[in-house]
Enzyme design. Structure first.
Site: not given
Ligand code: ADE
Ligand code: ZN
Length: 338
Positions: A19, A21, A199, A202, A280
């Site tokens: 996970h 980005h 996702h 969260e 993340d």
């Molecule tokens: N884009 C980048 N990080 C994210 C996250 N933690 N939750 C949702 N979208 C994202």
């Molecule tokens: Zn994320």
């Protein structure tokens, strides 16, 4: 067991990161360098001012700055440099396999071609495989605050490149954008043979996790914190052996939890769920995967067996073929036994 021994174990264990980005690994120093290289104006005077702005109350606060940060990414070389910097950092944490997200719509809506982002990111991933020994999968995410039509158009852009893209994900503003909005896009992605993850939970309620399972048929759940509010859902995730990609320092910075000791990682393991630890958007949240492992291990006083379990889960929850997973597990056993 001493804490020192546990910390050394964390550093030495082979890990997969599931996970991440890639745009969230843009460190302020590189942001400044790329802004200068490309003549892009950014609303910050210094690296320190950028870091000071990374003070978020919720996911949307962060996303506003995250999309702004992307404005410096214009050329293939920019995407290569971004990805290479992440891979070098990951290697220092003994990461052997990465499954990274990218946000094509964050670039195409600024006039940067889908292929520019893809070529640059993939170029670095291939170099990382050859030179750093890090295998990879590439997952393109749909931005859930945009429309279904926009997501379909993005999937269309990916069609000529399907051998280079391994899966689809769903990210951005969760509340108000339930998985149901993308059920048809995900069905098409599955038909095309792509892996699927999203996702969920969260900030969004357990119902969004149910929807991700029922309507998107996801193979993994990214975050999944709020699944713990629903006992039947917990049982289902455990029975189906689904992997949860938890991001402890992200949760803290985005106020999903008030203290790192509230991280759900240990509770998930205790409930028989396949939790993993991930970073993340490490440039924004103050730590890469190693720092995330250390933070939860200390705050939750994880046993060495639990730390080893988290590393194992990262490979068994990956999209790697079974033979590769087994090879990584054998290496973990060697490190854990030594
Ligand atoms: N884009 C980048 N990080 C994210 C996250 N933690 N939750 C949702 N979208 C994202
Ligand atoms: Zn994320």
């Amino acid at each position: 067991m001493t804490n020192l021994h546990r910390a050394q174990l964390i550093d030495r264990l082979p890990k997969a990161e599931l996970h991440l980005h890639i745009e969230g690994s843009l460190e302020p120093e590189l942001l400044f360098a790329l802004a200068e290289r490309n003549g892009v104006k950014i609303p910050f005077g210094s690296v320190e001012a950028v870091r000071a702005a990374y003070d978020f109350s919720n996911l949307q606060d962060f996303l506003d700055i995250y999309y702004q940060g992307m404005s410096v990414l214009l050329t293939e070389q920019d995407f290569f440099d971004l990805t290479w910097a992440y891979l070098e950092r990951a290697r220092a944490d003994n990461v052997r396999h990465v499954e990274i997200f990218f946000d094509p719509q964050g670039h195409t809506e600024r006039g940067v071609a889908f292929e520019t982002a893809l070529n640059g990111i993939e170029g670095a991933l291939k170099a990382g495989e050859a030179e750093l020994g890090i295998s990879y999968r590439l997952i393109m995410c749909f931005l859930r605050h945009l429309s279904e039509e926009d997501a379909f158009a993005t999937l269309e852009q990916a069609l000529p490149h399907l051998e280079r893209i391994h899966g689809v994900g769903l990210d951005s503003s969760e509340l108000g954008h339930p998985p149901a909005k993308f059920a048809r896009v995900f069905a098409r992605a599955r038909e095309l043979g792509l892996h699927v993850t999203a996702h969920a939970g969260e900030e969004g309620p357990p119902d969004y996790v149910h929807e991700a399972l029922d309507l998107l048929e996801v193979e993994r759940i990214d975050h999944g914190n709020r699944a713990l509010e629903d006992a039947a859902l917990v049982q289902r995730i455990a029975e189906e052996g689904l992997t949860l990609t938890v991001c402890p320092l992200s949760n803290l910075k985005l106020c999903v939890i008030k203290d790192i000791a509230e991280s759900p990682v240990k509770r998930m393991l205790d409930l028989g769920l396949k939790a993993t630890v991930n970073s993340d958007d490490p440039a924004y949240f103050g730590g890469y995967i190693g720092a995330n492992f250390h933070a939860v291990a200390e705050a939750l006083d994880l046993s060495e067996a639990e730390v080893v379990r988290l590393a194992e889960n990262s490979f068994t929850g990956s999209f790697l073929p079974m033979a590769d997973q087994i090879a990584h597990l054998a290496e973990i056993a060697e490190v854990a036994g030594g």
